[in-house]
Design an enzyme around this catalytic site. Structure first.
Site, PDB file in Angstrom:
ATOM      1  CB  SER A   1      48.583  29.601  38.809  1.00 33.39           C
ATOM      2  OG  SER A   1      49.203  29.926  37.592  1.00 33.39           O
TER       3      SER A   1
ATOM      4  NE  ARG B   1      42.381  31.351  36.989  1.00 32.24           N
ATOM      5  CZ  ARG B   1      42.132  32.106  35.924  1.00 32.24           C
ATOM      6  NH1 ARG B   1      40.890  32.353  35.553  1.00 32.24           N
ATOM      7  NH2 ARG B   1      43.114  32.598  35.209  1.00 32.24           N
TER       8      ARG B   1
ATOM      9  CD  GLU C   1      44.412  29.633  40.247  1.00 32.47           C
ATOM     10  OE1 GLU C   1      44.178  28.614  39.576  1.00 32.47           O
ATOM     11  OE2 GLU C   1      44.921  30.652  39.757  1.00 32.47           O
TER      12      GLU C   1
END
Length: 363
Positions: free
Chosen positions: A263, A173, A359
């Site tokens: 998420s 990520r 995130e």
């Protein structure tokens, strides 16, 4: 709202509501918004005496941001379109998409054209241009596994440059686009990989190398369950795509119906010893052993085991079906979302000694 600029090629809008442009549906405004549908729009922007030197914020699909308030930098809404097969090599189809294309629609299109390889990443929200920034991934495949190159424009100089996978510095990520400059901000386009490109680059187009010798990427419990249910041990790319869509729809709320950013936390990676210590206390912990010997833990399981599923702070809540997803129950502010996120981080840290990393980017 309307054109505020003499140049008809560039559409500049004032006080634009951003609720429809972020998947959390948080109410906020852009003081100034410019729609970018081509490289020429960026050149016009940089040449504009009022906008060229202003701070800028690049907005793709808005699926990975939490708006903490009105956005003062000039918002560059990326709307570059186009999908095409660039070339065929002996081993790959090289396929390109404009940065403003919807990611899931692009994945669907590649399969329809007979170019498999992105099916595990179906239904990830957002745009093609935002995908490399986050190095999106799901069910054992990450963008970096299928990435060929991208074209971007330098928001300081107007220069267009191309980066390969190594130059994008992909991580979990993570990419060069999430970090500020660590070296001098001068230099030619070829030096961009030595710099952080956060706030400096606007991605125009992304190319993918999709394998001709396609092989299904399996090994996740949810996919194993689908294989068992349907008595199918060798799914086609289209079958796998269908399963991933079904799994995601069952677990994750549709952003059109209930605001969310997918998420919210990264799955943490720990050493084998740390994992053994957690297993000794919580034998049911969901974990995946990685090739380098480290272990990835399921952040959703950690959050759920701390009792957060279904809980709320103000109008921000934890989704009832998947603790990894934070949702807007109606009118949530960015502050409420981040207060909830921090409370979850504290709980997980106190119980497991692991600090979860969000995130989404807070704007």
């Amino acid at each position: 709202m309307g054109a505020q600029c003499d140049n008809p090629a560039m559409l500049v809008e004032k006080n634009v509501p951003l609720q429809a442009f972020n998947t959390f549906h948080i109410v906020a405004k852009a003081h100034t918004l410019v729609r970018i549908s081509s490289e020429a729009d960026v050149q016009d922007l940089l040449a504009d005496p009022g906008l060229g030197s202003a701070d800028k914020f690049v907005l793709g699909g808005g699926s990975n941001i939490v708006l903490a308030g009105d956005v003062k930098p000039v918002v560059l809404k990326v709307e570059v379109t186009g999908r095409r097969l660039v070339q065929e090599t002996a081993k790959h189809f090289i396929v390109e998409a404009g940065a403003g294309e919807n990611w899931h629609d692009f994945v669907t299109w590649t399969l329809a054209q007979g170019y498999p390889g992105l099916e595990n990443m179906a239904l990830i929200p957002g745009t093609v241009g935002a995908a490399p920034v986050q190095n999106v991934g799901a069910y054992g495949v990450e963008l970096q596994d299928r990435f060929e190159s991208l074209d971007a424009v330098d928001l300081h100089t107007g220069q267009v440059f191309t980066l390969n996978a190594a130059q994008c510095a992909f991580g979990y990520r993570d990419s060069v686009f999430k970090h500020g400059a660590t070296a001098s901000t001068g230099g030619a386009a070829g030096d961009h990989q030595a710099l952080g490109l956060k706030g400096r680059a606007l991605i125009l187009r992304v190319r993918f190398a999709l394998p001709k010798a396609w092989k299904a990427v399996l090994g996740y419990a949810d996919i194993d369950k689908k294989m068992a249910e349907q008595g199918c041990t060798e799914p086609t790319a289209q079958q796998l795509y269908g399963w991933v869509c079904d799994i995601r729809r069952a677990k994750l709320p549709d952003p059109q119906v209930i605001g969310n950013a997918g998420s919210f936390f990264k799955n943490p990676t720990v050493t084998a010893d740390q994992c053994a210590d957690i297993i000794a206390r919580d034998p049911k912990v969901v974990h995946y052993r990685l090739a380098d010997g480290s272990v990835k833990l399921a952040a959703g399981w950690l959050i759920d085991s701390c009792g957060w599923k279904g809980k709320s702070v103000g109008q921000a809540g934890v989704y009832e079906k998947q603790a990894l997803v934070l949702v807007n129950r109606g009118g949530a502010t960015g502050g409420e979302v981040m207060t909830l996120a921090k409370a979850i981080q504290t709980s997980v840290y106190e119980r497991f000694g692991i600090l979860l990393e969000p995130e989404p980017v807070v704007v």
